[in-house]
Design a protein around this motif. Sequence first.
Motif, PDB file in Angstrom:
ATOM      1  N   GLY A   1       8.012 -19.563  27.147  1.00 31.77           N
ATOM      2  CA  GLY A   1       7.208 -18.877  26.144  1.00 31.77           C
ATOM      3  C   GLY A   1       8.027 -18.108  25.121  1.00 31.77           C
ATOM      4  N   GLN A   2       9.318 -17.983  25.360  1.00 31.75           N
ATOM      5  CA  GLN A   2      10.175 -17.260  24.411  1.00 31.75           C
ATOM      6  C   GLN A   2      10.474 -18.083  23.164  1.00 31.75           C
ATOM      7  OE1 GLN A   2      13.683 -16.076  26.620  1.00 31.75           O
ATOM      8  NE2 GLN A   2      12.471 -15.044  28.215  1.00 31.75           N
ATOM      9  N   SER A   3      10.263 -19.377  23.213  1.00 32.36           N
ATOM     10  CA  SER A   3      10.492 -20.254  22.062  1.00 32.36           C
ATOM     11  C   SER A   3       9.197 -20.926  21.643  1.00 32.36           C
ATOM     12  CB  SER A   3      11.527 -21.326  22.404  1.00 32.36           C
ATOM     13  OG  SER A   3      11.564 -22.321  21.389  1.00 32.36           O
ATOM     14  N   PRO A   4       8.855 -20.902  20.356  1.00 30.48           N
ATOM     15  CA  PRO A   4       7.652 -21.598  19.903  1.00 30.48           C
ATOM     16  C   PRO A   4       7.670 -23.092  20.234  1.00 30.48           C
ATOM     17  CG  PRO A   4       8.443 -20.124  18.191  1.00 30.48           C
ATOM     18  CD  PRO A   4       9.501 -20.150  19.258  1.00 30.48           C
ATOM     19  N   LEU A   5       8.840 -23.694  20.264  1.00 30.09           N
ATOM     20  CA  LEU A   5       8.942 -25.125  20.516  1.00 30.09           C
ATOM     21  C   LEU A   5       8.576 -25.516  21.945  1.00 30.09           C
ATOM     22  CD1 LEU A   5      12.187 -26.138  18.590  1.00 30.09           C
ATOM     23  CD2 LEU A   5       9.853 -26.902  18.104  1.00 30.09           C
ATOM     24  N   THR A   6       8.555 -24.537  22.839  1.00 29.98           N
ATOM     25  CA  THR A   6       8.223 -24.838  24.237  1.00 29.98           C
ATOM     26  C   THR A   6       7.074 -23.962  24.753  1.00 29.98           C
ATOM     27  OG1 THR A   6      10.000 -23.340  24.965  1.00 29.98           O
ATOM     28  CG2 THR A   6      10.524 -25.683  24.794  1.00 29.98           C
ATOM     29  N   SER A   7       6.305 -23.384  23.856  1.00 29.16           N
ATOM     30  CA  SER A   7       5.184 -22.532  24.255  1.00 29.16           C
ATOM     31  C   SER A   7       3.903 -23.351  24.385  1.00 29.16           C
ATOM     32  CB  SER A   7       5.004 -21.393  23.255  1.00 29.16           C
ATOM     33  OG  SER A   7       4.752 -21.890  21.960  1.00 29.16           O
ATOM     34  N   ALA A   8       2.839 -22.714  24.824  1.00 27.66           N
ATOM     35  CA  ALA A   8       1.589 -23.420  25.135  1.00 27.66           C
ATOM     36  C   ALA A   8       1.060 -24.185  23.934  1.00 27.66           C
ATOM     37  CB  ALA A   8       0.537 -22.425  25.612  1.00 27.66           C
ATOM     38  N   GLY A   9       0.792 -25.464  24.158  1.00 28.52           N
ATOM     39  CA  GLY A   9       0.246 -26.318  23.110  1.00 28.52           C
ATOM     40  C   GLY A   9       1.280 -27.044  22.288  1.00 28.52           C
ATOM     41  N   ALA A  10       2.553 -26.715  22.456  1.00 29.68           N
ATOM     42  CA  ALA A  10       3.614 -27.389  21.703  1.00 29.68           C
ATOM     43  C   ALA A  10       3.694 -28.861  22.083  1.00 29.68           C
ATOM     44  CB  ALA A  10       4.960 -26.724  21.975  1.00 29.68           C
ATOM     45  N   ALA A  11       4.124 -29.688  21.120  1.00 33.31           N
ATOM     46  CA  ALA A  11       4.638 -31.012  21.457  1.00 33.31           C
ATOM     47  C   ALA A  11       6.069 -30.719  21.897  1.00 33.31           C
ATOM     48  CB  ALA A  11       4.599 -31.949  20.260  1.00 33.31           C
ATOM     49  N   TYR A  12       6.259 -30.629  23.199  1.00 33.85           N
ATOM     50  CA  TYR A  12       7.415 -29.966  23.799  1.00 33.85           C
ATOM     51  C   TYR A  12       8.737 -30.335  23.131  1.00 33.85           C
ATOM     52  CZ  TYR A  12      10.348 -27.934  27.434  1.00 33.85           C
ATOM     53  OH  TYR A  12      11.255 -27.170  28.121  1.00 33.85           O
ATOM     54  N   GLY A  13       9.409 -29.295  22.629  1.00 34.04           N
ATOM     55  CA  GLY A  13      10.733 -29.454  22.055  1.00 34.04           C
ATOM     56  C   GLY A  13      10.773 -30.022  20.654  1.00 34.04           C
ATOM     57  N   LEU A  14       9.592 -30.371  20.109  1.00 38.27           N
ATOM     58  CA  LEU A  14       9.556 -31.027  18.804  1.00 38.27           C
ATOM     59  C   LEU A  14       8.737 -30.267  17.762  1.00 38.27           C
ATOM     60  CD1 LEU A  14       9.023 -34.731  19.974  1.00 38.27           C
ATOM     61  CD2 LEU A  14      11.202 -33.574  19.482  1.00 38.27           C
ATOM     62  N   TYR A  15       7.485 -29.965  18.093  1.00 34.20           N
ATOM     63  CA  TYR A  15       6.582 -29.322  17.125  1.00 34.20           C
ATOM     64  C   TYR A  15       5.959 -28.074  17.758  1.00 34.20           C
ATOM     65  CZ  TYR A  15       6.970 -33.617  14.403  1.00 34.20           C
ATOM     66  OH  TYR A  15       7.453 -34.676  13.673  1.00 34.20           O
ATOM     67  N   PRO A  16       6.113 -26.915  17.112  1.00 28.61           N
ATOM     68  CA  PRO A  16       5.607 -25.665  17.680  1.00 28.61           C
ATOM     69  C   PRO A  16       4.162 -25.384  17.285  1.00 28.61           C
ATOM     70  CG  PRO A  16       6.843 -25.182  15.698  1.00 28.61           C
ATOM     71  CD  PRO A  16       6.923 -26.672  15.889  1.00 28.61           C
ATOM     72  N   PRO A  17       3.415 -24.681  18.131  1.00 28.75           N
ATOM     73  CA  PRO A  17       2.068 -24.230  17.793  1.00 28.75           C
ATOM     74  C   PRO A  17       2.114 -22.821  17.209  1.00 28.75           C
ATOM     75  CG  PRO A  17       2.478 -23.763  20.074  1.00 28.75           C
ATOM     76  CD  PRO A  17       3.753 -24.373  19.525  1.00 28.75           C
ATOM     77  N   PRO A  18       1.025 -22.355  16.607  1.00 34.39           N
ATOM     78  CA  PRO A  18       0.953 -20.941  16.235  1.00 34.39           C
ATOM     79  C   PRO A  18       0.815 -20.068  17.474  1.00 34.39           C
ATOM     80  CG  PRO A  18      -1.150 -22.014  15.834  1.00 34.39           C
ATOM     81  CD  PRO A  18      -0.180 -23.103  16.224  1.00 34.39           C
ATOM     82  N   LYS A  19       1.117 -18.799  17.336  1.00 34.26           N
ATOM     83  CA  LYS A  19       1.018 -17.864  18.456  1.00 34.26           C
ATOM     84  C   LYS A  19      -0.408 -17.347  18.613  1.00 34.26           C
ATOM     85  CE  LYS A  19       5.775 -16.099  18.102  1.00 34.26           C
ATOM     86  NZ  LYS A  19       6.612 -14.881  17.915  1.00 34.26           N
ATOM     87  N   GLY A  20      -0.682 -16.833  19.803  1.00 33.34           N
ATOM     88  CA  GLY A  20      -1.904 -16.081  20.034  1.00 33.34           C
ATOM     89  C   GLY A  20      -3.152 -16.887  20.315  1.00 33.34           C
ATOM     90  N   VAL A  21      -3.033 -18.180  20.576  1.00 37.40           N
ATOM     91  CA  VAL A  21      -4.217 -19.003  20.829  1.00 37.40           C
ATOM     92  C   VAL A  21      -4.474 -19.178  22.325  1.00 37.40           C
ATOM     93  CG1 VAL A  21      -5.332 -21.229  20.388  1.00 37.40           C
ATOM     94  CG2 VAL A  21      -3.831 -20.225  18.653  1.00 37.40           C
TER      95      VAL A  21
END
Length: 238
Positions: A136-156
């Motif tokens: 969760g410390q990196s947007p690229l590996t946080s909830a909803g991410a296309a892991y390691g490639l595309y980040p989601p917005p925070k707080g969802v």
Amino acid sequence: MITSRLGRLSIATIALVLSGAGCASSQTNTSGTTANQTASGWRPLFDGTTLAGWRVYKSQEQPTGWFVKDGALMKTKGTDDIITVDQFSDFELELDWKLSRGGNAGLFYRATEEYVKVYWSATEYQLLDDPNARDGQSPLTSAGAAYGLYPPPKGVVKPAGEWNTTRVVAKGAHVEHWLNGTKLLEYELWSPDWEAKVKASKFAVWPNYGRARRGYIAVQGDHGGELSLRNIRIRELK
């Protein structure tokens, strides 16, 4: 006459007819899929009571570290990754999920079994307790991410122990990740942007990563902690 006709029916029969007429359009099966939704193309991937339709990755065995409790597909510790028996190409996929504190798991689509690990071939929709998990410390590996490639917005994403609703749309090269009614991201597979991101990621060493146009739906089980899934359904797109 209406009176004479009703006289031939028992009170129980009348009640049954009336109740059926009032709820026929909203009857729901154990997977959370209504009759109308099934008619419109939705298909349950989990019946709410058994592990039917799922098996261990790279094995024909049914998973032993997964179980069903209170209508949810669950695991409480590190165990096998699981995949659907069937494969899918273009689809909408929906499910509810929740994790214990610090939980980490993944949802994969168009997975193949050519590699040792499922994530070596398939894109991952990250399932995570963002505030309490290292990823969760990196947007690229946080909830909803296309892991390691595309980040989601925070707080969802909702806190650990609360149900989240995920939706994935995959049609040809176009992919969308949704969470709790919010579109998190979209991307085009095999585009110059995607190719550059894969080349710069850990996935570059697996030449067939993300290349399959048809494959399994998979769920990661090898991380510790509790994961619960329910209302898993899919609609194939033409």
